[in-house]
Design a protein around this motif. Sequence first.
Motif, PDB file in Angstrom:
ATOM      1  N   UNK A   1     -72.518   3.878  21.192  1.00 17.23           N
ATOM      2  CA  UNK A   1     -71.520   3.152  21.963  1.00 17.23           C
ATOM      3  C   UNK A   1     -70.250   3.984  22.148  1.00 17.23           C
ATOM      4  N   UNK A   2     -69.894   4.796  21.156  1.00 22.23           N
ATOM      5  CA  UNK A   2     -68.726   5.667  21.287  1.00 22.23           C
ATOM      6  C   UNK A   2     -68.934   6.678  22.407  1.00 22.23           C
ATOM      7  N   UNK A   3     -70.136   7.247  22.482  1.00 17.25           N
ATOM      8  CA  UNK A   3     -70.427   8.184  23.570  1.00 17.25           C
ATOM      9  C   UNK A   3     -70.367   7.497  24.922  1.00 17.25           C
ATOM     10  N   UNK A   4     -70.827   6.251  24.997  1.00 11.22           N
ATOM     11  CA  UNK A   4     -70.761   5.504  26.262  1.00 11.22           C
ATOM     12  C   UNK A   4     -69.318   5.232  26.663  1.00 11.22           C
ATOM     13  N   UNK A   5     -68.494   4.863  25.700  1.00 13.64           N
ATOM     14  CA  UNK A   5     -67.086   4.588  25.970  1.00 13.64           C
ATOM     15  C   UNK A   5     -66.355   5.849  26.403  1.00 13.64           C
ATOM     16  N   UNK A   6     -66.700   6.969  25.778  1.00 12.02           N
ATOM     17  CA  UNK A   6     -65.976   8.218  25.964  1.00 12.02           C
ATOM     18  C   UNK A   6     -65.121   8.475  24.740  1.00 12.02           C
ATOM     19  N   UNK A   7     -65.123   9.705  24.257  1.00 12.11           N
ATOM     20  CA  UNK A   7     -64.434  10.000  23.004  1.00 12.11           C
ATOM     21  C   UNK A   7     -62.920  10.010  23.161  1.00 12.11           C
ATOM     22  N   UNK A   8     -62.422  10.330  24.338  1.00 17.09           N
ATOM     23  CA  UNK A   8     -60.969  10.298  24.538  1.00 17.09           C
ATOM     24  C   UNK A   8     -60.441   8.861  24.493  1.00 17.09           C
ATOM     25  N   UNK A   9     -61.046   7.895  25.229  1.00 12.62           N
ATOM     26  CA  UNK A   9     -60.612   6.497  25.061  1.00 12.62           C
ATOM     27  C   UNK A   9     -60.791   5.991  23.633  1.00 12.62           C
ATOM     28  N   UNK A  10     -61.854   6.445  22.941  1.00 13.34           N
ATOM     29  CA  UNK A  10     -62.052   6.038  21.545  1.00 13.34           C
ATOM     30  C   UNK A  10     -60.892   6.518  20.685  1.00 13.34           C
ATOM     31  N   UNK A  11     -60.504   7.777  20.841  1.00  9.29           N
ATOM     32  CA  UNK A  11     -59.398   8.301  20.038  1.00  9.29           C
ATOM     33  C   UNK A  11     -58.102   7.549  20.341  1.00  9.29           C
ATOM     34  N   UNK A  12     -57.872   7.218  21.597  1.00  9.98           N
ATOM     35  CA  UNK A  12     -56.655   6.473  21.950  1.00  9.98           C
ATOM     36  C   UNK A  12     -56.642   5.109  21.263  1.00  9.98           C
ATOM     37  N   UNK A  13     -57.796   4.449  21.248  1.00  5.91           N
ATOM     38  CA  UNK A  13     -57.859   3.141  20.586  1.00  5.91           C
ATOM     39  C   UNK A  13     -57.652   3.287  19.082  1.00  5.91           C
ATOM     40  N   UNK A  14     -58.241   4.317  18.492  1.00  4.96           N
ATOM     41  CA  UNK A  14     -58.088   4.516  17.056  1.00  4.96           C
ATOM     42  C   UNK A  14     -56.642   4.847  16.688  1.00  4.96           C
ATOM     43  N   UNK A  15     -55.952   5.540  17.558  1.00  3.59           N
ATOM     44  CA  UNK A  15     -54.534   5.808  17.292  1.00  3.59           C
ATOM     45  C   UNK A  15     -53.734   4.505  17.298  1.00  3.59           C
ATOM     46  N   UNK A  16     -54.075   3.603  18.229  1.00  2.00           N
ATOM     47  CA  UNK A  16     -53.386   2.305  18.250  1.00  2.00           C
ATOM     48  C   UNK A  16     -53.711   1.500  16.997  1.00  2.00           C
ATOM     49  N   UNK A  17     -54.980   1.566  16.537  1.00  2.00           N
ATOM     50  CA  UNK A  17     -55.373   0.845  15.322  1.00  2.00           C
ATOM     51  C   UNK A  17     -54.741   1.460  14.080  1.00  2.00           C
ATOM     52  N   UNK A  18     -54.498   2.783  14.108  1.00  2.00           N
ATOM     53  CA  UNK A  18     -53.848   3.432  12.966  1.00  2.00           C
ATOM     54  C   UNK A  18     -52.448   2.872  12.764  1.00  2.00           C
TER      55      UNK A  18
END
Length: 617
Positions: free
Chosen positions: A574-591
């Motif tokens: 699912x991370x690959x489907x989302x794209x790793x750049x959007x994933x990192x952006x979301x994880x930064x917000x969750x951090x």
Amino acid sequence: MGQGAQLERLGDFARIRAPTGRADAEALCAALSDAAGQPGLKAILIEAWPEEATAPARLRQFAAQIAEAAVPVIALLDGPAGASVLAPALAADMRVARPGLRIVLPELGLGTLPPAGLAVRMARRLGPIVTAEILSGGGPLTAQAAVQLGLCELVSAAAIPDLPQSLAPAAAQDAARYLAEISALRGQIPSGPMAAVRERLADVLEAALLLPVEEAITYSEVAREDLDATELAGALHHVARARERAMRLAGIAEPEQLPEQVALWNQPEKLARALLRGGVRVTLGESDPARLETVVRDLAAAQERAVAAGRITPEAAAQHWAGLTPALSLAEIAGSGLRIVAARPEEAEALRQQDPGALALEDAPARPGEARFSRLPGLVEVSGEPAVLALLAPALRAGRDLVLHAQGLGHWLEVAYIVAAERTLMAGATPDAVDAALTAWGFAEGPFARLDRRGLEAILPRIAGTPWHAGAYLNLLLLEGRLGAEVGAGVRQYGPNAAPWPGEAEELAALRAEAGITARPMPAAEITARVLAELAQAGALALQAGRAHRAGDVDLVAIAALGLARHRGGPMFQADRMGLLPLRNRLRALAAEGAPAPASLLDVLIRNGRRFAELDA
């Protein structure tokens, strides 16, 4: 690069062969053209077939050339045969199964259709009901089963089988009966993620009757390409590839044979049975003596059934039985070679002191020379010294479990799942909304239902030593003694039925106010996206730390440990489907809400334009 096909003239016959039985499709088409141009032929025998990775367009070309041949074409089928063999073979005038034939057609179970008009030609020959049954079963079908179903005309081991004087074309399908079968198939399509695949299959089988064959095949290929582009097919193919790769443990050279002797303590009866069948001497023990008696009795009954069914001889059963030694205490398994033990910590420690040989301990810290393993449904994670793992993996695989080289990955993902859910709760969701969103999306159990079932006291120790920490909500549950369903109080209140905790809204509002959090609306899609992002982060951290060796292994463990539906592929898919750049952006917000900072592995992959799936190639 495919190999060439060999054309031989055998009197009235021309035979197309290849040393391995597989050849380049272009070479096969050329050989078939050469054979068709030879004078005085009675038939063309084809024993070589396109390689498994042949493009569907090439398979279709070869099948069309077979169908248009001026003389009868006989397909000789042997060994493992998938769509690359059966699609062109169904265009032949006759199919002869060798005794070793095994037909495997997994495509429908992978969310797609077989290529090159296979379903069309099969339906025109066998009808829609039988075709759907064959494609749904996946296989393997033996030579005898292929003849009984009508896929092949006969079984023969002869180099040139006895052929009838003339080859009659397949009988035309009765249109009214055929359409009635299509209607019955549509009425039997179950709801769920595979419904769309079944619907497209029914459409293709209907087209097989209503359209000329080549038009029906074109329709089938369009349907297959549409299905191949879906998330469902991508996820199911991803999981299948991950399982194939997991059949070899990363970085471990395995012996070819099982160990000569294995001691089992509190292990599944099926593992003991499989090892005994493999000629391994087994010392078998249980913490509960009554349970040991039951297991031994079940093993004896299984042996008797196998003898009665003719699967093994009485002599072999006696030999297997002679290899079994019951053990009434852990002390009795010392010195028994490889020991596979599920024991309490103090029991494991006592065994270590008695004999510090090669052990495999379930859910216990591994020491030098030992291995650790964790059982999940249908899967076992193993970690430890390579020499011990080289013995352990074949023994565990004997019980038909998939064995992964991973270290506590199931517990790691479970912690991430629950802590991510707690963070989502603090951001504005409710326990019921979180559990409902995630089970609707594809998890077997919501994180808060899981927390109450497993018990807070079982989960909190697992959080220690991970990048996550228990937040205000989990600490409140601990402070109030709300430890889970077993004590009648946890996230929910337990009586005859589970119910939301009285005053839940006020309780959450107070926790958020104390933490300075303003609750915001949390739709199901946002809940799911947050939790999946944190699970992908957990997988990235596990890969980075060497807890896992392949992203696909993380997904396999998520499926086994969290009950994630296979058709969702797993958090890394699912991370690959989302794209790793959007994933990192979301994880930064969750951090900013207290989650771990994005794994540095993410930065490396993004910088190089790669995906998690490429780590497995």
